[in-house]
Scaffold this active site. Sequence first.
Site, PDB file in Angstrom:
ATOM      1  CB  ALA A  65      -0.886  -0.015   1.238  1.00  8.33           C
ATOM      2  N   GLY A 108       0.791  -5.210   0.970  1.00  9.57           N
ATOM      3  CA  GLY A 108      -0.400  -5.360   0.128  1.00  9.57           C
ATOM      4  C   GLY A 108      -0.090  -5.928  -1.246  1.00  9.57           C
ATOM      5  CD  GLU A 111      -1.958  -8.106   2.959  1.00  8.55           C
ATOM      6  OE1 GLU A 111      -1.885  -6.912   2.613  1.00  8.55           O
ATOM      7  OE2 GLU A 111      -2.370  -8.471   4.072  1.00  8.55           O
ATOM      8  CD  GLU A 131       2.044  -5.755   5.800  1.00  8.47           C
ATOM      9  OE1 GLU A 131       2.968  -6.577   6.040  1.00  8.47           O
ATOM     10  OE2 GLU A 131       1.270  -5.888   4.838  1.00  8.47           O
TER      11      GLU A 131
HETATM   12  N1  DAK Z   1       4.528   3.326  -0.505  1.00  7.43           N
HETATM   13  C1  DAK Z   1       4.902   4.512  -1.057  1.00  7.43           C
HETATM   14  N2  DAK Z   1       6.056   4.697  -1.748  1.00  7.43           N
HETATM   15  C2  DAK Z   1       6.855   3.631  -1.865  1.00  7.43           C
HETATM   16  C3  DAK Z   1       6.547   2.370  -1.323  1.00  7.43           C
HETATM   17  C4  DAK Z   1       5.296   2.222  -0.605  1.00  7.43           C
HETATM   18  N3  DAK Z   1       4.880   1.069  -0.093  1.00  7.43           N
HETATM   19  N4  DAK Z   1       7.547   1.506  -1.604  1.00  7.43           N
HETATM   20  C5  DAK Z   1       8.451   2.227  -2.317  1.00  7.43           C
HETATM   21  N5  DAK Z   1       8.046   3.501  -2.476  1.00  7.43           N
HETATM   22  C6  DAK Z   1       8.722   4.565  -3.186  1.00  7.43           C
HETATM   23  C7  DAK Z   1       9.862   5.117  -2.355  1.00  7.43           C
HETATM   24  O1  DAK Z   1       9.382   6.072  -1.419  1.00  7.43           O
HETATM   25  C8  DAK Z   1      10.723   5.753  -3.437  1.00  7.43           C
HETATM   26  O2  DAK Z   1      10.125   6.963  -3.821  1.00  7.43           O
HETATM   27  P1  DAK Z   1      10.989   8.334  -3.892  1.00  7.43           P
HETATM   28  O3  DAK Z   1      11.611   8.473  -2.573  1.00  7.43           O
HETATM   29  O4  DAK Z   1      11.996   8.043  -4.988  1.00  7.43           O
HETATM   30  O5  DAK Z   1      10.007   9.373  -4.254  1.00  7.43           O
HETATM   31  C9  DAK Z   1      10.552   4.775  -4.599  1.00  7.43           C
HETATM   32  O6  DAK Z   1       9.353   4.055  -4.349  1.00  7.43           O
HETATM   33  C10 DAK Z   1      11.697   3.772  -4.691  1.00  7.43           C
HETATM   34  O7  DAK Z   1      11.820   3.144  -3.436  1.00  7.43           O
HETATM   35  P2  DAK Z   1      13.213   3.054  -2.640  1.00  7.43           P
HETATM   36  O8  DAK Z   1      14.081   4.219  -2.957  1.00  7.43           O
HETATM   37  O9  DAK Z   1      12.881   2.811  -1.213  1.00  7.43           O
HETATM   38  O10 DAK Z   1      13.841   1.750  -3.323  1.00  7.43           O
HETATM   39  P3  DAK Z   1      14.832   0.702  -2.658  1.00  7.43           P
HETATM   40  O11 DAK Z   1      15.252  -0.168  -3.787  1.00  7.43           O
HETATM   41  O12 DAK Z   1      15.878   1.369  -1.841  1.00  7.43           O
HETATM   42  O13 DAK Z   1      13.934  -0.132  -1.649  1.00  7.43           O
HETATM   43  C11 DAK Z   1      11.964  -1.396  -0.973  1.00  7.43           C
HETATM   44  C12 DAK Z   1      12.890  -0.937  -2.143  1.00  7.43           C
HETATM   45  C13 DAK Z   1      10.767  -2.104  -1.607  1.00  7.43           C
HETATM   46  C14 DAK Z   1      12.709  -2.379  -0.071  1.00  7.43           C
HETATM   47  C15 DAK Z   1      11.530  -0.137  -0.149  1.00  7.43           C
HETATM   48  O14 DAK Z   1      11.010   0.833  -1.064  1.00  7.43           O
HETATM   49  C16 DAK Z   1      10.492  -0.455   0.872  1.00  7.43           C
HETATM   50  O15 DAK Z   1      10.770  -0.967   1.949  1.00  7.43           O
HETATM   51  N6  DAK Z   1       9.224  -0.083   0.587  1.00  7.43           N
HETATM   52  C17 DAK Z   1       8.121  -0.219   1.526  1.00  7.43           C
HETATM   53  C18 DAK Z   1       7.661  -1.654   1.634  1.00  7.43           C
HETATM   54  C19 DAK Z   1       6.552  -1.806   2.669  1.00  7.43           C
HETATM   55  O16 DAK Z   1       6.732  -1.526   3.874  1.00  7.43           O
HETATM   56  N7  DAK Z   1       5.381  -2.258   2.221  1.00  7.43           N
HETATM   57  C20 DAK Z   1       4.247  -2.494   3.075  1.00  7.43           C
HETATM   58  C21 DAK Z   1       3.348  -1.276   3.100  1.00  7.43           C
HETATM   59  S1  DAK Z   1       1.968  -1.521   4.234  1.00  7.43           S
HETATM   60  C22 DAK Z   1      -5.641  -2.583   4.003  1.00  7.43           C
HETATM   61  C23 DAK Z   1      -5.073  -3.821   3.895  1.00  7.43           C
HETATM   62  C24 DAK Z   1      -3.720  -3.912   3.612  1.00  7.43           C
HETATM   63  C25 DAK Z   1      -2.942  -2.778   3.458  1.00  7.43           C
HETATM   64  C26 DAK Z   1      -3.537  -1.557   3.554  1.00  7.43           C
HETATM   65  C27 DAK Z   1      -4.875  -1.455   3.831  1.00  7.43           C
HETATM   66  N8  DAK Z   1      -7.046  -2.446   4.323  1.00  7.43           N
HETATM   67  C28 DAK Z   1      -7.825  -3.685   4.537  1.00  7.43           C
HETATM   68  C29 DAK Z   1      -7.654  -1.226   4.385  1.00  7.43           C
HETATM   69  C30 DAK Z   1      -1.524  -2.933   3.148  1.00  7.43           C
HETATM   70  C31 DAK Z   1      -0.552  -2.307   3.813  1.00  7.43           C
HETATM   71  C32 DAK Z   1       0.819  -2.309   3.276  1.00  7.43           C
HETATM   72  O17 DAK Z   1       1.111  -2.806   2.229  1.00  7.43           O
END
Ligand code: DAK
Length: 257
Positions: A65, A108, A111, A131
Amino acid sequence: MTYENILAEKRERVGLIQLNRPKALNALNGPLLSELAAALQAFEADEAIGAIVIAGNERAFAAGADIKQMASASAVDMLKGSFVELFDAIRAVTKPIIAAVSGYALGGGCELAMSCDMIVAAESAKFGQPEVTIGVIPGAGGTQRLTHAVGKAIAMEMVLNNRMLSAEEALRFGLVNRVVPQERYLDEALELAAQIASRAPLAVRLGKEMVNLAFELPLSQGLDAERRAFYFLFASEDQKEGMQAFIEKREPLWKGR
Ligand code: DAK
């Protein structure tokens, strides 16, 4: 229909949807989620489509997400948001959906892949539920579908400690159907989808429904449901056609009726 955050096209009987926010690693923001739900509904309604492929790009299927959008959200925002809309839309799709995963499938994104019926993974694929590193838990199946797929031990490590699975591990633990060379992942998924789309449509639909029921029902009820679905297919024209074609040593011509 044209979209801004995804690409959608038909490849004969396969509907292909590609997530298209490459700069944000296909982070799932509201507009993308709504477009994905709309594209799935359109392919579901299109009788010419027999199976659907959802893909990202080489670097990311989806990194979860959109954290930037979610950071200031309230509980009610989450409840009313497009994530719920999308996962409800996916559950309503009766046609097989194949995820073609290359690179990150996180949170997500993982998922989303798991809510598809099959996963074809490139060698670069990485599956994770990070998460816990941002103060929440999975909210769209990451504690449930994941545990069904990989078992308690690995699911606990992934959910509690952000353990990521490589493509090979994901295959070994039963999360994905196959791992293929990087350059082949989309073609493999499309070929698999095309093959399934060439089978008897009603049988495919009921087969999907029954396999999914195995996760919902006790065995005796699941077996009863399966038997009723089996009997039901004998009321279809395609059952007559399929068996007659076998006897006549020719290819069947499915009508989906
Ligand atoms: N959200 C927003 N931006 C993201 C992102 C994310 N999840 N993942 C990456 N980006 C963006 C980064 O901010 C960066 O943008 P700029 O800074 O260049 O503007 C760009 O993508 C490139 O990312 P990185 O520079 O970080 O790239 P790296 O290769 O260094 O790292 C990485 C890649 C995938 C390891 C890292 O980006 C990372 O850790 N990303 C976050 C992964 C994460 O924590 N995902 C889980 C999110 S929580 C729901 C049910 C489920 C959900 C929501 C609601 N309901 C039932 C309502 C789900 C929740 C989630 O998924």
